[in-house]
Design a protein around this motif. Structure first.
Motif: not given
Length: 158
Positions: A58, A63, A71, A74-76, A101, A103-104, A107
């Motif tokens: 992560s 990310l 933010a 898990g957010a893009a 941007r 993709w998280s 996802r």
């Protein structure tokens, strides 16, 4: 073997720099290779495991960082990392959908699950810890592979 090492290094560099989109096909192929019991005793297998440590991390440049204003976990990210082609803010359509941007981590992990990473990891654990194989293998190699598998699971559970 050198070609394959260079290929895996290319996949890592593309993933770090451009996000998951350009490496999705390679990730699917590598997930299949995790299930191949013939590869476990080769030098390739620990490299695959190290690649999946990166794939499940992560802490990637594309990310958002924890504590970044706005933010969510898990957010893009709102903007692309510096140096990523297309970081002009003017992209649209299909090309924009490929941008990191979008993709998280959630996802990306879902995409890995669709590529059957879970069954690959289960197979890897079973094969790496198979008693007959553990007795024949150097203890350092078993420890390295188990540590890699543990790191992958920790990343997925974070």
């Amino acid at each position: 073997p050198r070609f394959m090492t260079e290929f895996i290094d290319l996949v890592k560099a593309m993933f770090i720099r451009f996000g998951p989109e350009p490496v999705r096909a390679a990730a699917a192929r590598f997930a299949v290779e995790l299930r191949d019991v013939r590869l476990v005793e080769t030098a390739w297998y620990p490299q695959l495991l190290r690649l999946f440590i990166l794939f499940t991390s992560s802490k990637l440049p594309w990310l958002p960082r924890p504590g970044t204003p706005g933010a969510a976990p898990g957010a893009a990210p709102a903007t692309a990392p510096a140096g990523v082609p297309g970081n002009t803010g003017n992209t649209s359509g299909a090309a924009d959908a490929l941008h990191p941007r979008h993709w998280s981590i959630a996802r990306w992990h879902t995409d890995l699950c669709e590529k059957r990473l879970g069954s690959g990891l289960l197979s890897a654990f079973g094969t790496v810890l198979k008693p007959a194989a553990v007795l024949m293998r150097r203890p350092e190699k078993t420890a390295e592979m188990v540590t890699s598998l543990r790191s992958i699971l920790q990343h997925l559970l974070d």
